[in-house]
Design a protein around this motif. Structure first.
Motif, PDB file in Angstrom:
ATOM      1  N   ILE A 162      49.643  33.292  51.505  1.00 49.50           N
ATOM      2  CA  ILE A 162      49.660  32.848  50.136  1.00 49.50           C
ATOM      3  C   ILE A 162      48.921  31.534  49.948  1.00 49.50           C
ATOM      4  O   ILE A 162      48.236  31.484  48.797  1.00 49.50           O
ATOM      5  CB  ILE A 162      51.224  32.367  49.880  1.00 49.50           C
ATOM      6  CG1 ILE A 162      52.235  33.553  49.969  1.00 49.50           C
ATOM      7  CG2 ILE A 162      51.449  31.717  48.543  1.00 49.50           C
ATOM      8  CD1 ILE A 162      53.911  33.153  49.860  1.00 49.50           C
ATOM      9  N   ARG A 163      48.760  30.606  50.869  1.00 46.87           N
ATOM     10  CA  ARG A 163      47.940  29.661  50.810  1.00 46.87           C
ATOM     11  C   ARG A 163      46.440  29.945  50.565  1.00 46.87           C
ATOM     12  O   ARG A 163      45.698  29.317  49.748  1.00 46.87           O
ATOM     13  CB  ARG A 163      48.047  28.844  52.187  1.00 46.87           C
ATOM     14  CG  ARG A 163      47.363  27.470  51.902  1.00 46.87           C
ATOM     15  CD  ARG A 163      47.471  26.599  53.249  1.00 46.87           C
ATOM     16  NE  ARG A 163      46.711  25.307  53.337  1.00 46.87           N
ATOM     17  CZ  ARG A 163      46.502  24.628  54.319  1.00 46.87           C
ATOM     18  NH1 ARG A 163      47.255  24.943  55.268  1.00 46.87           N
ATOM     19  NH2 ARG A 163      45.683  23.437  54.204  1.00 46.87           N
ATOM     20  N   ILE A 191      45.262  32.678  49.121  1.00 49.21           N
ATOM     21  CA  ILE A 191      45.007  33.183  47.781  1.00 49.21           C
ATOM     22  C   ILE A 191      45.270  32.161  46.851  1.00 49.21           C
ATOM     23  O   ILE A 191      44.579  31.821  45.816  1.00 49.21           O
ATOM     24  CB  ILE A 191      46.350  34.106  47.499  1.00 49.21           C
ATOM     25  CG1 ILE A 191      46.290  35.562  48.303  1.00 49.21           C
ATOM     26  CG2 ILE A 191      46.386  34.629  46.244  1.00 49.21           C
ATOM     27  CD1 ILE A 191      47.347  36.493  48.278  1.00 49.21           C
ATOM     28  N   SER A 192      46.285  31.022  46.778  1.00 46.24           N
ATOM     29  CA  SER A 192      46.331  29.844  46.113  1.00 46.24           C
ATOM     30  C   SER A 192      45.189  29.016  46.234  1.00 46.24           C
ATOM     31  O   SER A 192      44.568  28.668  45.110  1.00 46.24           O
ATOM     32  CB  SER A 192      47.442  29.172  46.535  1.00 46.24           C
ATOM     33  OG  SER A 192      47.565  28.088  45.769  1.00 46.24           O
ATOM     34  N   ASN A 193      44.254  28.858  47.143  1.00 45.94           N
ATOM     35  CA  ASN A 193      43.298  28.108  47.323  1.00 45.94           C
ATOM     36  C   ASN A 193      41.995  28.755  46.601  1.00 45.94           C
ATOM     37  O   ASN A 193      41.106  28.316  45.777  1.00 45.94           O
ATOM     38  CB  ASN A 193      42.829  27.863  48.735  1.00 45.94           C
ATOM     39  CG  ASN A 193      43.687  26.807  49.391  1.00 45.94           C
ATOM     40  OD1 ASN A 193      44.436  26.151  48.971  1.00 45.94           O
ATOM     41  ND2 ASN A 193      43.721  26.779  50.810  1.00 45.94           N
ATOM     42  N   LYS A 244      39.605  28.699  39.348  1.00 39.67           N
ATOM     43  CA  LYS A 244      39.810  28.029  38.091  1.00 39.67           C
ATOM     44  C   LYS A 244      39.273  26.748  37.904  1.00 39.67           C
ATOM     45  O   LYS A 244      38.711  26.406  36.626  1.00 39.67           O
ATOM     46  CB  LYS A 244      41.413  27.765  38.294  1.00 39.67           C
ATOM     47  CG  LYS A 244      41.888  27.053  36.842  1.00 39.67           C
ATOM     48  CD  LYS A 244      43.431  27.083  36.978  1.00 39.67           C
ATOM     49  CE  LYS A 244      44.150  26.274  35.922  1.00 39.67           C
ATOM     50  NZ  LYS A 244      45.465  26.158  36.271  1.00 39.67           N
ATOM     51  N   TYR A 295      42.384  31.166  44.153  1.00 38.96           N
ATOM     52  CA  TYR A 295      42.686  30.993  42.693  1.00 38.96           C
ATOM     53  C   TYR A 295      42.237  29.580  42.108  1.00 38.96           C
ATOM     54  O   TYR A 295      41.395  29.364  41.030  1.00 38.96           O
ATOM     55  CB  TYR A 295      44.182  31.221  42.357  1.00 38.96           C
ATOM     56  CG  TYR A 295      44.357  31.213  40.853  1.00 38.96           C
ATOM     57  CD1 TYR A 295      43.974  32.059  39.925  1.00 38.96           C
ATOM     58  CD2 TYR A 295      44.933  29.822  40.528  1.00 38.96           C
ATOM     59  CE1 TYR A 295      44.275  31.765  38.665  1.00 38.96           C
ATOM     60  CE2 TYR A 295      45.540  29.849  39.212  1.00 38.96           C
ATOM     61  CZ  TYR A 295      44.897  30.608  38.186  1.00 38.96           C
ATOM     62  OH  TYR A 295      45.472  30.473  36.883  1.00 38.96           O
ATOM     63  N   ASN A 296      42.745  28.615  42.823  1.00 44.13           N
ATOM     64  CA  ASN A 296      42.437  27.206  42.485  1.00 44.13           C
ATOM     65  C   ASN A 296      40.812  26.934  42.470  1.00 44.13           C
ATOM     66  O   ASN A 296      40.489  26.233  41.354  1.00 44.13           O
ATOM     67  CB  ASN A 296      42.934  26.043  43.238  1.00 44.13           C
ATOM     68  CG  ASN A 296      44.529  26.117  42.969  1.00 44.13           C
ATOM     69  OD1 ASN A 296      44.938  26.793  41.891  1.00 44.13           O
ATOM     70  ND2 ASN A 296      45.434  25.811  44.257  1.00 44.13           N
ATOM     71  N   ASP A 297      40.013  27.292  43.387  1.00 44.18           N
ATOM     72  CA  ASP A 297      38.630  27.284  43.478  1.00 44.18           C
ATOM     73  C   ASP A 297      37.865  27.718  42.336  1.00 44.18           C
ATOM     74  O   ASP A 297      36.893  27.149  41.661  1.00 44.18           O
ATOM     75  CB  ASP A 297      38.033  27.860  44.982  1.00 44.18           C
ATOM     76  CG  ASP A 297      38.451  26.849  46.022  1.00 44.18           C
ATOM     77  OD1 ASP A 297      38.735  25.977  45.967  1.00 44.18           O
ATOM     78  OD2 ASP A 297      38.556  27.343  47.140  1.00 44.18           O
TER      79      ASP A 297
END
Length: 262
Positions: free
Chosen positions: A2-3, A5-7, A13, A9-11
């Motif tokens: 999850i981390r 995928i989150s990183n 975005k 997505y944030n990069d």
């Protein structure tokens, strides 16, 4: 997971404006360097198609009816694949000047190369649909599955590009090697031949090549009004997701080391 995928997505975005700028700049540069610009993405597979059509259909009198569209529906996805893999190998090293001056997540440079080649792919895809319509190919509801095939294809490409970009930093010959590997993919993929005509003892080995299930599925939905090869595609989806997660983990681990090596 999850981390990761989150990183990821944030990069994307947080740097969407930078990605947009570089993608547009690359596309403009492509147009400026040549008279035909984007048309080369269409002309290139057409020339390949004409060459192999002449060799197989005219000279060897093989291939059968509809061989031109049979070739074209494979060459467009193949071109997308080889271009992404070759560009992926140099995605990080080609931005040495930027990396040495300011920190930018390296996934951004890989996404830029994927986006540029994907735009060119969709231009070729539109041309292919027009070509199929002119040729008289009838579409069924199964043609909608082409979007799912493209999605799976793109996940595979992104994971592969990240791995190649990582290797390209430490092994500078990777990009040159990819030129030869890309050519080899042409002959190991069912571009000039139908996988159904391959002996049963050999066919399973050809499916080790991800392009086999992808090209066969593209042809099923575009030419034969059939669903894609669900079994092979689902396996490829699982492998592609695992590859992407592993690639993101590697990229995060070495994120701060690339600038020292380059």
């Amino acid at each position: 997971m999850i981390r990761l995928i989150s990183n990821f997505y944030n990069d994307i975005k947080d740097h969407k404006d930078l990605i947009k700028y570089f993608v547009l700049a690359d596309l403009k540069a492509t147009n400026a360097r040549t008279y035909l610009g984007f048309l080369w993405w269409i002309i290139d597979p057409i020339l390949y198609m004409a060459l192999f059509y002449l060799l197989v259909q005219v000279i060897l009198q093989r291939g059968g009816e509809g061989y031109a569209v049979f070739l074209f529906t494979a060459l467009i996805p193949l071109k997308w694949t080889t271009s992404c893999l070759v560009d992926g190998a140099g995605a990080i090293t080609s931005k040495k000047g930027i990396i040495e001056r300011v920190f930018v997540p390296k996934i951004v440079f890989i996404i830029i190369r994927l986006a540029v080649n994907s735009i060119k792919f969709f231009i070729g895809l539109i041309a292919m649909f027009i070509f199929l319509l002119v040729y008289g190919v009838d579409f069924s509801v199964n043609v909608l599955f082409v979007l799912l095939i493209i999605f799976i294809h793109s996940i595979f490409l992104l994971g592969s590009m990240i791995i190649l970009a990582h290797l390209g930093v430490f092994i500078r010959d990777v990009k040159n090697m990819m030129q030869y590997i890309a050519r080899t993919l042409f002959y190991l993929s069912p571009v000039m031949y139908d996988i159904s005509r391959v002996p049963d003892t050999l066919a399973p080995f050809l499916y080790i090549n991800p392009l086999t299930s992808l090209i066969t599925s593209y042809r099923n939905v575009l030419l034969y009004q059939q669903p894609p090869e669900w079994g092979a595609l689902l396996i490829l989806l699982g492998v592609s997701v695992a590859l992407l997660l592993y690639a993101l983990r590697v990229l995060n681990k070495y994120e701060n080391h690339y600038s020292k090596v380059i």
